[in-house]
Scaffold this motif. Structure first.
Motif, PDB file in Angstrom:
ATOM      1  N   LEU A 164     -29.081  41.017   2.255  1.00  0.00           N
ATOM      2  CA  LEU A 164     -28.452  40.402   3.424  1.00  0.00           C
ATOM      3  C   LEU A 164     -26.935  40.514   3.399  1.00  0.00           C
ATOM      4  O   LEU A 164     -26.308  40.730   4.434  1.00  0.00           O
ATOM      5  N   PHE A 165     -26.340  40.328   2.218  1.00  0.00           N
ATOM      6  CA  PHE A 165     -24.891  40.438   2.097  1.00  0.00           C
ATOM      7  C   PHE A 165     -24.555  41.400   0.958  1.00  0.00           C
ATOM      8  O   PHE A 165     -25.238  41.411  -0.080  1.00  0.00           O
ATOM      9  N   VAL A 166     -23.503  42.187   1.167  1.00  0.00           N
ATOM     10  CA  VAL A 166     -23.165  43.242   0.217  1.00  0.00           C
ATOM     11  C   VAL A 166     -21.646  43.354   0.077  1.00  0.00           C
ATOM     12  O   VAL A 166     -20.879  42.810   0.877  1.00  0.00           O
ATOM     13  N   THR A 167     -21.234  44.070  -0.946  1.00  0.00           N
ATOM     14  CA  THR A 167     -19.832  44.499  -1.075  1.00  0.00           C
ATOM     15  C   THR A 167     -19.815  46.012  -1.192  1.00  0.00           C
ATOM     16  O   THR A 167     -20.756  46.621  -1.713  1.00  0.00           O
ATOM     17  N   LEU A 168     -18.743  46.617  -0.709  1.00  0.00           N
ATOM     18  CA  LEU A 168     -18.547  48.056  -0.839  1.00  0.00           C
ATOM     19  C   LEU A 168     -17.133  48.290  -1.360  1.00  0.00           C
ATOM     20  O   LEU A 168     -16.168  47.717  -0.845  1.00  0.00           O
ATOM     21  N   TRP A 202     -19.624  47.861  10.925  1.00  0.00           N
ATOM     22  CA  TRP A 202     -18.333  48.538  10.914  1.00  0.00           C
ATOM     23  C   TRP A 202     -17.276  47.669  10.254  1.00  0.00           C
ATOM     24  O   TRP A 202     -17.338  46.440  10.325  1.00  0.00           O
ATOM     25  N   PHE A 203     -16.331  48.286   9.594  1.00  0.00           N
ATOM     26  CA  PHE A 203     -15.258  47.553   8.934  1.00  0.00           C
ATOM     27  C   PHE A 203     -13.985  48.387   8.966  1.00  0.00           C
ATOM     28  O   PHE A 203     -14.010  49.596   9.218  1.00  0.00           O
ATOM     29  N   SER A 204     -12.871  47.733   8.728  1.00  0.00           N
ATOM     30  CA  SER A 204     -11.567  48.401   8.781  1.00  0.00           C
ATOM     31  C   SER A 204     -11.240  49.032   7.434  1.00  0.00           C
ATOM     32  O   SER A 204     -11.273  48.373   6.398  1.00  0.00           O
ATOM     33  N   ASN A 205     -10.938  50.323   7.458  1.00  0.00           N
ATOM     34  CA  ASN A 205     -10.516  51.032   6.256  1.00  0.00           C
ATOM     35  C   ASN A 205      -9.802  52.306   6.663  1.00  0.00           C
ATOM     36  O   ASN A 205     -10.281  53.043   7.526  1.00  0.00           O
ATOM     37  N   SER A 206      -8.640  52.568   6.100  1.00  0.00           N
ATOM     38  CA  SER A 206      -7.891  53.779   6.429  1.00  0.00           C
ATOM     39  C   SER A 206      -7.630  54.646   5.210  1.00  0.00           C
ATOM     40  O   SER A 206      -6.918  55.651   5.293  1.00  0.00           O
ATOM     41  N   ILE A 207      -8.221  54.273   4.066  1.00  0.00           N
ATOM     42  CA  ILE A 207      -7.959  55.001   2.819  1.00  0.00           C
ATOM     43  C   ILE A 207      -9.150  55.895   2.471  1.00  0.00           C
ATOM     44  O   ILE A 207     -10.287  55.422   2.416  1.00  0.00           O
ATOM     45  N   PRO A 208      -8.923  57.181   2.231  1.00  0.00           N
ATOM     46  CA  PRO A 208     -10.018  58.064   1.827  1.00  0.00           C
ATOM     47  C   PRO A 208     -10.365  57.886   0.352  1.00  0.00           C
ATOM     48  O   PRO A 208      -9.477  57.794  -0.490  1.00  0.00           O
ATOM     49  N   TYR A 209     -11.640  57.820   0.048  1.00  0.00           N
ATOM     50  CA  TYR A 209     -12.104  57.709  -1.333  1.00  0.00           C
ATOM     51  C   TYR A 209     -13.146  58.783  -1.613  1.00  0.00           C
ATOM     52  O   TYR A 209     -13.904  59.191  -0.726  1.00  0.00           O
ATOM     53  N   ALA A 210     -13.191  59.208  -2.856  1.00  0.00           N
ATOM     54  CA  ALA A 210     -14.178  60.198  -3.270  1.00  0.00           C
ATOM     55  C   ALA A 210     -15.507  59.547  -3.635  1.00  0.00           C
ATOM     56  O   ALA A 210     -16.569  60.129  -3.440  1.00  0.00           O
ATOM     57  N   SER A 211     -15.440  58.319  -4.192  1.00  0.00           N
ATOM     58  CA  SER A 211     -16.636  57.619  -4.661  1.00  0.00           C
ATOM     59  C   SER A 211     -16.718  56.225  -4.044  1.00  0.00           C
ATOM     60  O   SER A 211     -15.689  55.607  -3.726  1.00  0.00           O
ATOM     61  N   TYR A 212     -17.951  55.730  -3.929  1.00  0.00           N
ATOM     62  CA  TYR A 212     -18.179  54.405  -3.361  1.00  0.00           C
ATOM     63  C   TYR A 212     -19.193  53.649  -4.210  1.00  0.00           C
ATOM     64  O   TYR A 212     -20.136  54.239  -4.748  1.00  0.00           O
ATOM     65  N   ARG A 213     -18.966  52.314  -4.314  1.00  0.00           N
ATOM     66  CA  ARG A 213     -19.877  51.470  -5.090  1.00  0.00           C
ATOM     67  C   ARG A 213     -20.406  50.338  -4.215  1.00  0.00           C
ATOM     68  O   ARG A 213     -19.639  49.608  -3.582  1.00  0.00           O
ATOM     69  N   LEU A 214     -21.724  50.220  -4.172  1.00  0.00           N
ATOM     70  CA  LEU A 214     -22.425  49.213  -3.374  1.00  0.00           C
ATOM     71  C   LEU A 214     -23.048  48.164  -4.278  1.00  0.00           C
ATOM     72  O   LEU A 214     -23.697  48.500  -5.271  1.00  0.00           O
ATOM     73  N   LEU A 215     -22.867  46.883  -3.910  1.00  0.00           N
ATOM     74  CA  LEU A 215     -23.482  45.786  -4.655  1.00  0.00           C
ATOM     75  C   LEU A 215     -24.138  44.806  -3.688  1.00  0.00           C
ATOM     76  O   LEU A 215     -23.575  44.495  -2.627  1.00  0.00           O
ATOM     77  N   ILE A 216     -25.309  44.304  -4.061  1.00  0.00           N
ATOM     78  CA  ILE A 216     -26.033  43.324  -3.244  1.00  0.00           C
ATOM     79  C   ILE A 216     -25.671  41.920  -3.746  1.00  0.00           C
ATOM     80  O   ILE A 216     -25.867  41.607  -4.924  1.00  0.00           O
ATOM     81  N   THR A 217     -25.166  41.089  -2.845  1.00  0.00           N
ATOM     82  CA  THR A 217     -24.734  39.747  -3.246  1.00  0.00           C
ATOM     83  C   THR A 217     -25.651  38.635  -2.736  1.00  0.00           C
ATOM     84  O   THR A 217     -25.579  37.506  -3.201  1.00  0.00           O
ATOM     85  N   GLN A 218     -26.514  38.961  -1.762  1.00  0.00           N
ATOM     86  CA  GLN A 218     -27.475  37.967  -1.265  1.00  0.00           C
ATOM     87  C   GLN A 218     -28.689  38.671  -0.687  1.00  0.00           C
ATOM     88  O   GLN A 218     -28.568  39.712  -0.039  1.00  0.00           O
TER      89      GLN A 218
END
Length: 350
Positions: free
Chosen positions: A133-137, A177-193
């Motif tokens: 239900l809730f995550v971080t990226l 959708w979320f605000s982000n203007s920085i390019p990244y090569a890698s992404y990490r997803l975590l489930i918080t709820q």
């Protein structure tokens, strides 16, 4: 995103960035417009499962198995990217917090450095209470073992997974959708709820949306260098503008402007250089100074070699180079705008 400038009075247009970026010079302005974000993830991704991990914390690798810290052998992280909602990624996590929470994955995008601005989940076959239900990226431009370090990651999103309203089994939720203007090569997803009490978290699909690098990966991937022993070596190019990569970008742009007349390659180069003139807003002026110093003479030479040709009147690149040469020179002379008062004064002066 719209950018305007008053240095050019020609009318040209071209597209690049895999049809997501349009640049037009019209009515005395340069107009840059980025259209809808595209799907960044693919079925060729290589994700790594993690558990007992929090945002900004070190990653704890998850392994195949049927116990704490495991994911079932046939329900591994790769299933989240196989475009098949009948497969799934399940992680038990640990009961130190609650089963399945603080689990997730990280990956280095196959398409290369990109700006993520949206994410999306699809539900698995059973047990709705296992839905995230809730995550971080988070994003990172580090590589290899450094991706296990929490200090390598920057939080760019914390919020809903888009599954707050259960869409049913085997179903995609809403894109978040979320605000982000920085390019990244890698992404990490975590489930918080998760939705309810269960022994794990699971999802059948995960997608990232956003914008890929300005220069298509096919044209940017490799530059040939000659080493001291005379052998050629391949150097991968990234889209960051750090001091380390500035020299690589300079060599790449130098090679293209000196050796290539293919507009499909030249066009995105010109767009990228044009966007780099937006110092402090998009790029750090210190990082791009060496790039501009090396590229300015090349642009002047390009104009000299092409201005007297029969194709001069139809050479839209040449018109844009005129503008770019003036703009880059102005940036080098003026330097970065230091504060809001100076920025306000500059706007009034224009």
């Amino acid at each position: 995103m719209l950018l305007y400038d008053k240095y050019c009075k020609t009318k040209i247009g071209y597209q690049c960035m895999q049809q997501t970026l349009k640049v037009q010079l019209r009515m005395g302005y340069i107009h840059v417009e980025i259209s809808a974000p595209i799907l960044l993830t693919s079925t060729n991704e290589t994700p790594y499962g993690i558990y007992e991990t929090i945002a900004s914390g070190d990653s704890n690798p998850s392994t195949s198995g049927m116990g704490s810290g495991n994911y079932p052998p046939n329900e591994n992280p790769s299933n989240a990217f196989d475009s098949n909602v009948t497969t799934k990624y399940l992680n038990f996590g640990t009961d130190e917090v609650e089963w399945g929470l603080n689990t997730g994955l990280y990956l280095t995008l196959q398409r290369g450095t990109s700006i993520a601005m949206g994410l999306r989940f699809s539900t698995a076959n059973d047990f709705p209470n296992r839905d995230p239900l809730f995550v971080t990226l988070e994003g990172s431009n580090q590589s290899n073992a450094s991706l296990n370090l929490g200090s390598s990651w920057t939080l760019i999103y914390s919020g809903s997974s888009g599954l707050a309203t259960d869409p049913g089994r085997y179903s995609w939720g809403e894109i978040q959708w979320f605000s982000n203007s920085i390019p990244y090569a890698s992404y990490r997803l975590l489930i918080t709820q998760k939705r309810g009490s269960e022994n794990s978290v699971q999802y059948s699909g995960f997608q990232l949306y956003g914008y890929p690098r300005l220069v298509p990966q096919l044209h940017l991937k490799i530059i040939q260098n000659t080493t001291t022993n005379g052998l050629e070596s391949s150097v991968p190019v990234t889209c960051t503008t750090s001091i380390t990569t500035s020299s690589v970008i300079v060599e790449y742009v130098t090679h293209i402007l000196s050796k290539c007349n293919d507009n499909d390659i030249l066009n995105p180069i010109m767009v990228g250089l044009g966007l780099m003139t937006q110092t402090e807003e998009f790029y750090n002026s210190d990082s791009i100074q060496s790039i501009f110093t090396a590229v300015l003479p090349l642009l002047a030479e390009y104009i000299i070699q092409n201005r007297n040709t029969e194709q001069h009147t139809d050479n839209s690149n040449l018109h844009y180079v005129y503008w770019l040469l003036c703009k880059m020179t102005g940036v080098m002379i003026a330097g970065p705008q230091q504060n809001s008062l100076e920025m306000e004064h500059t706007e009034k002066a224009c």
